[in-house]
Design a protein around this motif. Sequence first.
Motif, PDB file in Angstrom:
ATOM      1  N   GLN D  16       1.907   3.733   3.221  1.00  0.00           N
ATOM      2  CA  GLN D  16       0.561   4.262   3.460  1.00  0.00           C
ATOM      3  C   GLN D  16      -0.473   3.540   2.585  1.00  0.00           C
ATOM      4  OE1 GLN D  16       1.428   5.996   6.550  1.00  0.00           O
ATOM      5  NE2 GLN D  16      -0.637   6.517   5.859  1.00  0.00           N
ATOM      6  N   THR D  17      -0.087   3.267   1.339  1.00  0.00           N
ATOM      7  CA  THR D  17      -0.972   2.533   0.431  1.00  0.00           C
ATOM      8  C   THR D  17      -1.258   1.136   0.979  1.00  0.00           C
ATOM      9  OG1 THR D  17      -0.008   3.746  -1.408  1.00  0.00           O
ATOM     10  CG2 THR D  17      -1.257   1.753  -1.956  1.00  0.00           C
ATOM     11  N   LEU D  18      -0.220   0.465   1.442  1.00  0.00           N
ATOM     12  CA  LEU D  18      -0.397  -0.875   2.007  1.00  0.00           C
ATOM     13  C   LEU D  18      -1.313  -0.844   3.231  1.00  0.00           C
ATOM     14  CD1 LEU D  18       3.293  -2.138   1.678  1.00  0.00           C
ATOM     15  CD2 LEU D  18       1.328  -2.970   0.377  1.00  0.00           C
ATOM     16  N   ILE D  19      -1.231   0.258   4.011  1.00  0.00           N
ATOM     17  CA  ILE D  19      -2.103   0.411   5.182  1.00  0.00           C
ATOM     18  C   ILE D  19      -3.553   0.571   4.728  1.00  0.00           C
ATOM     19  CG2 ILE D  19      -2.709   1.959   7.103  1.00  0.00           C
ATOM     20  CD1 ILE D  19       0.344   2.595   7.311  1.00  0.00           C
ATOM     21  N   GLN D  20      -3.752   1.464   3.746  1.00  0.00           N
ATOM     22  CA  GLN D  20      -5.126   1.720   3.284  1.00  0.00           C
ATOM     23  C   GLN D  20      -5.767   0.504   2.614  1.00  0.00           C
ATOM     24  OE1 GLN D  20      -4.493   5.291   0.987  1.00  0.00           O
ATOM     25  NE2 GLN D  20      -3.797   6.279   2.839  1.00  0.00           N
ATOM     26  N   GLU D  21      -4.946  -0.247   1.877  1.00  0.00           N
ATOM     27  CA  GLU D  21      -5.499  -1.414   1.182  1.00  0.00           C
ATOM     28  C   GLU D  21      -5.541  -2.654   2.069  1.00  0.00           C
ATOM     29  OE1 GLU D  21      -3.016  -1.764  -2.230  1.00  0.00           O
ATOM     30  OE2 GLU D  21      -3.906  -0.050  -3.266  1.00  0.00           O
ATOM     31  N   GLU D  22      -5.090  -2.513   3.307  1.00  0.00           N
ATOM     32  CA  GLU D  22      -5.045  -3.638   4.246  1.00  0.00           C
ATOM     33  C   GLU D  22      -4.398  -4.878   3.626  1.00  0.00           C
ATOM     34  OE1 GLU D  22      -8.684  -4.287   6.297  1.00  0.00           O
ATOM     35  OE2 GLU D  22      -9.028  -2.159   6.693  1.00  0.00           O
ATOM     36  N   SER D  23      -3.329  -4.640   2.882  1.00  0.00           N
ATOM     37  CA  SER D  23      -2.595  -5.733   2.231  1.00  0.00           C
ATOM     38  C   SER D  23      -1.805  -6.519   3.259  1.00  0.00           C
ATOM     39  CB  SER D  23      -1.599  -5.181   1.204  1.00  0.00           C
ATOM     40  OG  SER D  23      -2.212  -4.215   0.390  1.00  0.00           O
ATOM     41  N   GLU D  24      -1.649  -7.794   2.999  1.00  0.00           N
ATOM     42  CA  GLU D  24      -0.805  -8.611   3.862  1.00  0.00           C
ATOM     43  C   GLU D  24       0.655  -8.451   3.405  1.00  0.00           C
ATOM     44  OE1 GLU D  24      -1.507 -12.946   4.283  1.00  0.00           O
ATOM     45  OE2 GLU D  24      -2.005 -12.317   6.323  1.00  0.00           O
ATOM     46  N   VAL D  25       1.549  -8.307   4.380  1.00  0.00           N
ATOM     47  CA  VAL D  25       2.970  -8.136   4.059  1.00  0.00           C
ATOM     48  C   VAL D  25       3.826  -9.110   4.860  1.00  0.00           C
ATOM     49  CG1 VAL D  25       2.699  -5.660   3.542  1.00  0.00           C
ATOM     50  CG2 VAL D  25       3.367  -6.370   5.846  1.00  0.00           C
ATOM     51  N   GLU D  26       5.016  -9.355   4.314  1.00  0.00           N
ATOM     52  CA  GLU D  26       6.049 -10.095   5.035  1.00  0.00           C
ATOM     53  C   GLU D  26       7.136  -9.104   5.419  1.00  0.00           C
ATOM     54  OE1 GLU D  26       6.311 -14.372   2.624  1.00  0.00           O
ATOM     55  OE2 GLU D  26       7.988 -12.947   2.655  1.00  0.00           O
ATOM     56  N   ILE D  27       7.571  -9.130   6.659  1.00  0.00           N
ATOM     57  CA  ILE D  27       8.653  -8.240   7.077  1.00  0.00           C
ATOM     58  C   ILE D  27       9.821  -9.076   7.582  1.00  0.00           C
ATOM     59  CG2 ILE D  27       9.355  -6.401   8.654  1.00  0.00           C
ATOM     60  CD1 ILE D  27       6.582  -5.320   8.669  1.00  0.00           C
ATOM     61  N   LYS D  28      10.965  -8.910   6.922  1.00  0.00           N
ATOM     62  CA  LYS D  28      12.185  -9.599   7.353  1.00  0.00           C
ATOM     63  C   LYS D  28      12.955  -8.698   8.297  1.00  0.00           C
ATOM     64  CE  LYS D  28      15.681 -12.513   6.935  1.00  0.00           C
ATOM     65  NZ  LYS D  28      16.047 -13.450   5.884  1.00  0.00           N
TER      66      LYS D  28
END
Lengths: 71, 71, 71, 71, 71, 71
Positions: D16-28
């Motif tokens: 949820q934090t990553l969603i709110q901060e619009e952070s870029e992520v890598e998903i394996k």
Amino acid sequence: MSTELDVKLPSFRQLQTLIQEESEVEIKLITNDLLVGKVRWQDNFCICLLDHYDQPTIVWKQAIVFLKPKP
Amino acid sequence: MSTELDVKLPSFRQLQTLIQEESEVEIKLITNDLLVGKVRWQDNFCICLLDHYDQPTIVWKQAIVFLKPKP
Amino acid sequence: MSTELDVKLPSFRQLQTLIQEESEVEIKLITNDLLVGKVRWQDNFCICLLDHYDQPTIVWKQAIVFLKPKP
Amino acid sequence: MSTELDVKLPSFRQLQTLIQEESEVEIKLITNDLLVGKVRWQDNFCICLLDHYDQPTIVWKQAIVFLKPKP
Amino acid sequence: MSTELDVKLPSFRQLQTLIQEESEVEIKLITNDLLVGKVRWQDNFCICLLDHYDQPTIVWKQAIVFLKPKP
Amino acid sequence: MSTELDVKLPSFRQLQTLIQEESEVEIKLITNDLLVGKVRWQDNFCICLLDHYDQPTIVWKQAIVFLKPKP
């Protein structure tokens, strides 16, 4: 599987010990990747692993094959 | 799956016997790895395997394909 | 999934028949291994297979792709 | 697993934090694919990832091996 | 998942129709095998497939990727 | 997982929208197959995909890695 933590299970407690002792572990994944780092937290679905640069990786437990404390 | 152990199931009891007798087992994993060692404990999610140097490996049951007592 | 056996399901009963008739079966696994033997027992999680030397292998149902009675 | 969200779990809140901060992520993923993007929403089964062109991809959590915020 | 059949679900009913009409189907499995035959019965865990020689194969639903009625 | 549909979840509703709008989608599967078509219906276990010749394929959700509406 529900939101209550499986805190009484040996596997859950063993991981809690590794978290508290900040032990380094190797995690083998179903993709054959091998991750190395310290476990920061766990819940029923995931483990958070910190690498040597303290970067976090959220690992899904469903994808873990085995976990080995580094000797 | 819950925190109560599946103690009445044949597969669970069979593993308990292998733990008590300290039998050596082969575990085939979905990554095609083959682990050899003695089962130290189990719960609903994991098995702890000790290798020849008594180093523990926590193996997730979800990743086990088969387990064979060494003859 | 719980500790009560799924005894009413066709797949469960079919396997019980194969156990009682000591039929030889082929089991294809997700690792692409093909095991051959007689089913000795089953529970909700596992099947025990006896090979030609009567050595048992505990196979996790989660890893089974298909099972074929040998004609 | 049910329709109620696992909102109390660390892994759920971290996402949820990553969603709110619009952070870029890598998903394996279990297919060894590596997706990069921003997480738009999640529920118990899926994550919605937006790529650099804001095109959405619905990723099933069952297929996620790990997720890493880009440093 | 329990012993009660999921008889109200479209996927379950669609399969029941294929059983009643003795339609030939292709089943793609997670091992990349492609099985061809007629579905004889299903329950929550398995599908029984009859090949051209009427030999049964018990296929675990967990291992099915997709199923296609032959046109 | 039970027979009641997870109709309140974003992932479920998103798929419903794709069904109603007859959007073309790409579905990546754990076998690395990529299917293209329109989603006809879904339930908790499966998605029915229609290809360019209107032939249906029943895809098990357990085998889906990701789904992308075609831009």
